[in-house]
Each structure stands twice: as C-alpha cells, then as structure tokens.
Enzyme design. Structure first.
Site, PDB file in Angstrom:
ATOM      1  CB  SER A 138       1.241   1.722   2.318  1.00 55.36           C
ATOM      2  OG  SER A 138       1.181   0.776   3.679  1.00 55.36           O
ATOM      3  CE  LYS A 164      -1.545  -1.483   2.741  1.00 58.48           C
ATOM      4  NZ  LYS A 164      -0.815  -2.567   1.888  1.00 58.48           N
ATOM      5  CE  LYS A 166       0.830  -1.759   6.200  1.00 56.40           C
ATOM      6  NZ  LYS A 166       0.879  -3.034   5.593  1.00 56.40           N
ATOM      7  CG  ASP A 192      -2.251  -4.331   5.075  1.00 60.61           C
ATOM      8  OD1 ASP A 192      -2.606  -5.567   5.702  1.00 60.61           O
ATOM      9  OD2 ASP A 192      -1.071  -4.191   4.322  1.00 60.61           O
ATOM     10  CD  GLU A 217      -2.963  -5.174   1.999  1.00 58.64           C
ATOM     11  OE1 GLU A 217      -3.230  -4.334   1.887  1.00 58.64           O
ATOM     12  OE2 GLU A 217      -1.826  -5.620   1.990  1.00 58.64           O
ATOM     13  CG  ASP A 242      -0.104  -8.832   1.607  1.00 64.00           C
ATOM     14  OD1 ASP A 242       0.874  -9.640   1.179  1.00 64.00           O
ATOM     15  OD2 ASP A 242       0.535  -7.900   2.032  1.00 64.00           O
ATOM     16  CE  LYS A 266       2.880  -6.669  -0.068  1.00 61.03           C
ATOM     17  NZ  LYS A 266       3.081  -6.924   1.307  1.00 61.03           N
ATOM     18  N   GLY A 294       3.236  -3.634  -1.991  1.00 60.47           N
ATOM     19  CA  GLY A 294       4.832  -3.065  -1.899  1.00 60.47           C
ATOM     20  C   GLY A 294       5.420  -3.718  -0.795  1.00 60.47           C
TER      21      GLY A 294
HETATM   22  O1  OSB Z   1       1.498  -5.587   4.112  1.00 68.47           O
HETATM   23  O2  OSB Z   1       1.512  -4.436   2.290  1.00 68.47           O
HETATM   24  C1  OSB Z   1       2.283  -4.849   3.398  1.00 68.47           C
HETATM   25  C2  OSB Z   1       5.451  -3.012   3.949  1.00 68.47           C
HETATM   26  C3  OSB Z   1       6.120  -3.910   4.111  1.00 68.47           C
HETATM   27  C4  OSB Z   1       5.589  -5.107   4.407  1.00 68.47           C
HETATM   28  C5  OSB Z   1       4.412  -5.529   4.117  1.00 68.47           C
HETATM   29  C6  OSB Z   1       3.386  -4.450   3.865  1.00 68.47           C
HETATM   30  C7  OSB Z   1       3.948  -3.192   3.603  1.00 68.47           C
HETATM   31  C8  OSB Z   1       3.393  -1.979   3.062  1.00 68.47           C
HETATM   32  C9  OSB Z   1       3.929  -0.920   2.438  1.00 68.47           C
HETATM   33  O3  OSB Z   1       2.021  -1.951   3.288  1.00 68.47           O
HETATM   34  C10 OSB Z   1       3.801  -1.044   0.795  1.00 68.47           C
HETATM   35  C11 OSB Z   1       4.769   0.122   0.003  1.00 68.47           C
HETATM   36  O4  OSB Z   1       5.758  -0.508  -0.384  1.00 68.47           O
HETATM   37  O5  OSB Z   1       4.497   1.164  -0.099  1.00 68.47           O
HETATM   38 MG    MG Z   2      -0.300  -5.957   3.375  1.00 71.55          MG
END
Ligand code: OSB
Ligand code: MG
Length: 373
Positions: A138, A164, A166, A192, A217, A242, A266, A294
């Site tokens: 991510s 992925k 953001k 995401d 996402e 999510d 999750k 994650g």
């Molecule tokens: O939306 O997936 C998410 C991290 C913290 C809170 C929300 C998210 C995330 C990530 C990181 O996208 C995923 C990771 O742990 O590598």
């Molecule tokens: Mg997410």
C-alpha cells in the site's frame, strides 16, 4: 485455558517513512498489545486501532478503556465458570456493542494462548491451504508524481506483486496514469480512497476506467452502501469495500445490494479472526473474492493476518507486506519477502514471539489486569 490475567502494553514504533492517506499522516505506529498470561504459556494480540478515530470510530485510548472496563469482566466471568474458550468469549462479548478492534485484540491473545497450549498453528486452526501468500504493498499519497514513481519502483524491485495507491480528490487520475505508463499494463494495480469521495464524484472516478485497475477500495462513506451500488453501475473498475464491511452480515448485505464485488478482510475491523473467517466464507459462498487488508501491523498482527490470507478464497494479493516496509526493526522475527511472497508461520499459535528487550525499549506504558475478584 488457565488464564491469570491480561497485560496491556502500549508501544511507539517509528515507521520507515510517513504514510499519508486521505484521512491523515502516520509517522509512527502507536500500538496497544494484549498479552494473555496463562499458567504455563502466554498469548499475544495486537489492537489495530490508531491514535485518533480517523479510519474508524475506535482509537487506542478508547480501546484500552473498553478492555479494562467492559471486556475484562466478561473474560473473568467465563474463566470463573471454567468456560473460557475463544468461541464462548466471542459470543459473550456480543452484548458489548461495537469496539471490534478492542475485542479482536483480546480474542486474538486468548486464541494464541490456547493454540500455543495445544501446539496448533493459527494457519492450521483457521484452515490455511497455502504455505506462503503473495504480498502487495500500500503506497501512501506522495508530495509529487516523481516521488511516487520512485517509491513504486523500489517496491517493484523488492518483488511486491501488486501495488495499491492511496488516492483522494486531487491525487487520483494523474498518479494512476503515471504509474500505468511507467510500469506497463501487466502491473497489478489498485487504488484506495478511504471514503474520500461522494457519489457526485462518479464522473471523476470513471476517469480511472481506462487504467484496468483490479479494484477501487472504499470510495464513499462507510454507511453509504446504496451509493457504492450506484457507483458500481457507473464505473468499470470493480468496487471493493473496506470500512463498510464490519461483519459477515454486513458483507452479505453489501454483496446482495451490488455494493461490492471484491472484499477487503481486516480482522480488527470485524471483531477478530473467527468473524474474519465468516466474512471469507460468506464471500466464497457468493463467488466474491477476498484479500487481506492491513493496518500497519507489527509482527504480532502480521503473523495472524498472513495465516488468514492462506485461506482458499483469498485469491488476490493482500496488504501483507514484509516487516521492513513498515519498520526498521519489527518487534518479532521479521516477515521477509521471498519471490514476492511471505511465509505463513508454522509454529504453535502465531508462530512468532516479541523480543522482550526491544519491547521494553519501545514501551510507553503497561498495565496488568488480573482476573477480577
Ligand atoms: O485503508 O487499508 C487501509 C492503513 C491504515 C489504515 C487503513 C488502511 C491502511 C493501509 C495500509 O492501506 C495497509 C498495510 O498495512 O500495509
Ligand atoms: Mg482500505
């Protein structure tokens, strides 16, 4: 399971680089660990709540308070009755509304304790069918497109099999276009938004259609299932939820409404690994693929996530990156990337153990919660 009590331990673990999402910037992980102390063994759980309630309504201080005030009495009551098992505790915690991340941390610590006592691994207990899982990464919102391309290039060189990005309004089509142009059409790529858009942005989100993304996402707010269903009819990119998927029932509803065609699982968000497995099962029954999300976990949470990601319907690479994507040094033996995969631990319970000396260095507070009188 012979439980003496729970220890809450708060640690501060710096991230190797700031992680920016549409909801904020994280520079260190503020983690609440739960240690379930038995007579002859101990178990660990990681609470994935963040310092502030920006991803979901939970936050670390609140989770600690819920555990000491409302979850500990439930644990105590079952232990006194000689009926403490993880499935029974999960059911008992049902009368406390919400707080899935606090519940998941306690349930995971107890599950780890009981599996260590019986010599069973998390993977074997959950029903893992793979010994390794493919790892995605991510990638946070960056200050510029060149900085983003450098970051993605570095992750690709390390072997990550899926990227992925953001996104948020103002950082969506251009970064996606740049990554596609630079790395080509074969790169597994997804985005995401962490709820940063509204249905009124459908036209802008449709501009992502030409880039063959695996999924988008959580573009819309957590409670906007109908909006996601409407958006899914307006764009070609598959919608993946999510934040909205708070239980197996929520997953079933979202699928029935056409609000999601892929699901991010999750465990913290749904109240633990038993409910996470139910989400997996309900999605499988509906032909909806899932992947493991994650929350920037340490090795404790990562061990359990990687075991979960080895279940059969986890058919897309997860946010199950290697330890060094997050931390210069993990609190357990590190998870490493090998040919783009991470290995599912095979030892009893989580199969990893925190390093005591390093934990002590990182600790900002501990609290011993013996079973109540
Ligand atoms: O939306 O997936 C998410 C991290 C913290 C809170 C929300 C998210 C995330 C990530 C990181 O996208 C995923 C990771 O742990 O590598
Ligand atoms: Mg997410």
């Amino acid at each position: 399971m012979n439980l003496r009590g729970l220890e809450l331990r708060r640690i501060a673990l710096p991230l190797v680089s700031p992680f920016r999402t549409s909801f904020g910037i994280e520079t260190a992980r503020d983690v609440l660990l739960v240690r379930a102390a038995g007579e002859t063994a101990e178990g660990w759980g990681e609470c994935v709540a963040m310092s502030e309630p920006l991803y979901s309504s939970e936050h670390v201080d609140g989770a600690a308070e819920v555990i000491r005030r409302f979850l500990l009495p439930e644990v105590t009551a079952l232990a006194k009755a000689g009926e403490l098992t993880v499935p029974r505790l999960e059911a008992a915690l049902g009368r406390i509304k919400g707080h899935p991340m606090a519940k998941a941390a306690v349930l995971t610590a107890l599950l780890d304790l009981s599996l260590r006592e019986s010599g069973t691994s998390f993977g074997a207990y959950l029903g893992a069918v793979r010994t390794t899982v493919p790892a995605g990464v991510s990638v946070g919102i960056m200050s510029s497109i060149p900085a983003l391309l450098d970051a993605v290039d570095g992750y690709r060189a390390q072997g990550y099999v899926r990227i992925k990005l953001k996104i948020e309004p103002g950082w969506d089509v251009e970064p996606v276009r740049a990554v596609r142009e630079r790395f080509g059409g074969d790169l597994l790529l997804q985005v995401d938004a962490n709820t940063a858009y509204t249905l009124a942005d459908a036209r802008q989100l449709a501009r992502l259609d030409p880039f063959d993304l695996l999924l988008i996402e959580q573009p819309l707010p957590e409670d906007d299932l109908r909006g996601h269903a409407a958006l899914a009819r307006l764009i070609r990119t598959p919608v993946c939820l999510d934040e909205s998927i708070t239980s197996a029932r929520a997953a079933a509803d979202a699928i029935a409404l056409g609000a999601t065609s892929v699901v991010n699982v999750k465990p913290g968000r749904v109240g633990g690994y038993l409910e996470a497995r139910r989400v997996h099962d309900v999605c499988a029954a509906n032909g909806v693929p899932v992947w493991c999300g994650g929350m920037l976990e340490t090795g404790i949470g990562r061990a359990a996530n990687v075991a979960l990601a080895a279940l059969p319907n986890f058919t897309l690479p997860g946010d199950t990156s290697a330890s060094d994507r997050y931390f210069a040094r993990d609190i357990t033996e590190p998870f490493v990337l090998d040919g783009g995969h991470v290995a599912v631990p095979t030892g009893p319970g989580l199969g990893v153990t925190p390093d005591q000396d390093y934990l002590t260095e990182l600790t900002t507070g501990t609290e011993w919660l013996p079973l109540l009188p």
